[in-house]
Design a protein around this motif. Structure first.
Motif, PDB file in Angstrom:
ATOM      1  N   THR A  14     -85.454 114.570  16.695  1.00  0.00           N
ATOM      2  CA  THR A  14     -85.993 113.873  15.544  1.00  0.00           C
ATOM      3  C   THR A  14     -84.850 113.390  14.642  1.00  0.00           C
ATOM      4  N   THR A  15     -85.224 112.601  13.630  1.00  0.00           N
ATOM      5  CA  THR A  15     -84.223 112.127  12.669  1.00  0.00           C
ATOM      6  C   THR A  15     -83.576 113.297  11.948  1.00  0.00           C
ATOM      7  N   ALA A  16     -84.402 114.303  11.601  1.00  0.00           N
ATOM      8  CA  ALA A  16     -83.861 115.486  10.911  1.00  0.00           C
ATOM      9  C   ALA A  16     -82.851 116.213  11.780  1.00  0.00           C
ATOM     10  N   GLN A  17     -83.129 116.274  13.082  1.00  0.00           N
ATOM     11  CA  GLN A  17     -82.196 116.951  13.982  1.00  0.00           C
ATOM     12  C   GLN A  17     -80.878 116.197  14.072  1.00  0.00           C
ATOM     13  N   ARG A  18     -80.950 114.871  14.084  1.00  0.00           N
ATOM     14  CA  ARG A  18     -79.711 114.102  14.150  1.00  0.00           C
ATOM     15  C   ARG A  18     -78.889 114.266  12.881  1.00  0.00           C
ATOM     16  N   GLU A  19     -79.550 114.579  11.794  1.00  0.00           N
ATOM     17  CA  GLU A  19     -78.843 114.741  10.531  1.00  0.00           C
ATOM     18  C   GLU A  19     -78.307 116.156  10.359  1.00  0.00           C
ATOM     19  N   ASP A  20     -78.795 117.101  11.123  1.00  0.00           N
ATOM     20  CA  ASP A  20     -78.346 118.491  11.051  1.00  0.00           C
ATOM     21  C   ASP A  20     -77.551 118.810  12.309  1.00  0.00           C
ATOM     22  N   PRO A  21     -76.241 119.037  12.192  1.00  0.00           N
ATOM     23  CA  PRO A  21     -75.415 119.317  13.377  1.00  0.00           C
ATOM     24  C   PRO A  21     -75.913 120.492  14.197  1.00  0.00           C
ATOM     25  N   LEU A  63     -64.588 120.366   9.221  1.00  0.00           N
ATOM     26  CA  LEU A  63     -64.289 119.004   9.657  1.00  0.00           C
ATOM     27  C   LEU A  63     -64.986 118.656  10.972  1.00  0.00           C
ATOM     28  N   ASN A  64     -65.189 119.661  11.816  1.00  0.00           N
ATOM     29  CA  ASN A  64     -65.820 119.435  13.113  1.00  0.00           C
ATOM     30  C   ASN A  64     -66.972 120.428  13.272  1.00  0.00           C
ATOM     31  N   PRO A  65     -68.180 120.051  12.825  1.00  0.00           N
ATOM     32  CA  PRO A  65     -69.314 120.982  12.880  1.00  0.00           C
ATOM     33  C   PRO A  65     -69.610 121.501  14.282  1.00  0.00           C
ATOM     34  N   ARG A  66     -69.479 120.640  15.286  1.00  0.00           N
ATOM     35  CA  ARG A  66     -69.779 121.057  16.655  1.00  0.00           C
ATOM     36  C   ARG A  66     -68.848 122.181  17.087  1.00  0.00           C
ATOM     37  N   ALA A  67     -67.543 122.019  16.851  1.00  0.00           N
ATOM     38  CA  ALA A  67     -66.576 123.053  17.212  1.00  0.00           C
ATOM     39  C   ALA A  67     -66.824 124.331  16.413  1.00  0.00           C
ATOM     40  N   TYR A  68     -67.161 124.178  15.144  1.00  0.00           N
ATOM     41  CA  TYR A  68     -67.431 125.326  14.280  1.00  0.00           C
ATOM     42  C   TYR A  68     -68.631 126.118  14.823  1.00  0.00           C
TER      43      TYR A  68
END
Length: 308
Positions: A14-21, A63-68
């Protein structure tokens, strides 16, 4: 204590998911935790804890939510793996990974399917927690030694040693069954039909002489406490299992389990009573894994198959 609601259920983004890493990367995070732990329930618990940490974190310096998030899930998995190993030492009978119902497209990617296969998860269980983390992040997700060093808080030299040991260990024990899905399905169908005939000789014809059968009942459901080896013993065991009341009247249905074709057994009342995964080579069964511990079948009761 009841399990907490999973935060990794598959579905449309969803749009919310794309906005939340966190929500955007939830499949990656679950895939990391599941490969680390071999348990659907433990992986869901890790994601729940990671989500709480993410919700409470000061993200201004991230800086990098995915890595975090991957680092958070990895460290939480390492902590849980340590305690899980202690529990498994007292586990009644053979411990097998918790199976997961997966989408058919997972099987279309050979490397992806192998990385979540029950056979690979069994091999990963023999690694140390740190070796397992390094192998999963490096071999599955392509992390560099520098990234691993930062994620695990180790030096690059230490990471290289862990990676070398883990890769050599896995290569030595990696399953090498490359039979296509169509042949696996055909052999498994013939095997189930032979079991239904009640004739041990017909069952043995579809088993490799060195076949090994593993059963996971966890002390909750009666199962073989140790692996059974040899076509004669496995055939007699299979016929005995299928003669049990809970399986005699069950319906067998093919599905995708951990990226490979498997069989689900459903009782007349609709309850799931077990799952079977087989490895086939040269037209016969070489390995069987039978999961019948009710507590470990939740990953097969999902409303939607998981997509990694």
């Amino acid at each position: 204590m009841p399990r907490r609601r999973a935060v990794c259920e598959p579905g449309a983004v969803t749009t919310a998911q794309r906005e939340d890493p966190f929500l955007e990367n939830r499949r990656l995070l679950f895939g990391t935790a599941y490969r680390m732990l071999g348990s659907v329930a433990d992986a869901e618990d890790v994601l729940q804890d990671a989500w709480l940490k993410w919700a409470e974190a000061d993200r201004s310096g991230v800086l990098n939510p995915r890595a975090y998030l991957v680092r958070t899930v990895t460290n939480l998995s390492l902590n849980k793996l340590t305690s899980a190993r202690a529990r498994r030492e007292s586990y009644v009978g053979t411990w097998l990974p918790e199976p997961l119902l997966t989408a058919p497209d997972v099987a279309e990617d050979a490397e992806l399917a192998e990385s979540v296969s029950l056979a690979m998860l069994v091999v990963l269980e023999t690694l140390s927690p740190l070796e397992r983390a390094v192998f999963v992040l490096r071999e599955v997700f392509g992390y560099s030694n520098a990234e691993l060093a930062e994620t695990l808080g180790k030096s690059e030299a230490a990471v290289r040693q862990l990676a070398h040991r883990a890769k050599a260990h896995v290569q030595e024990r990696r399953p090498r069954f490359e039979t296509g899905a169509a042949e696996r399905r055909a052999v498994t169908e013939r095997f189930l039909a032979a079991c239904g005939s009640g004739e041990a000789s017909k069952v043995m014809e579809l088993l490799a002489p060195e076949v090994v059968s593993w059963s996971d009942g966890g002390g909750v459901v009666r199962a073989a406490l140790r692996p059974i080896q040899g076509s004669d013993r496995v055939a007699r065991w299979a016929l005995g299992v299928l003669a049990k009341p809970e399986l005699r009247d069950a319906t067998a249905a093919f599905c995708w389990i951990n990226g490979e074709e498997g069989v689900l057994f459903t009782a007349p009342d609709g309850s799931l009573v077990g799952a079977l995964a087989v490895e086939v080579l040269d037209g016969v069964v070489h390995t069987m894994r039978c999961m019948i511990n009710p507590a470990k079948l939740d990953g097969l009761r999902r409303s939607e198959p998981f997509r990694f």
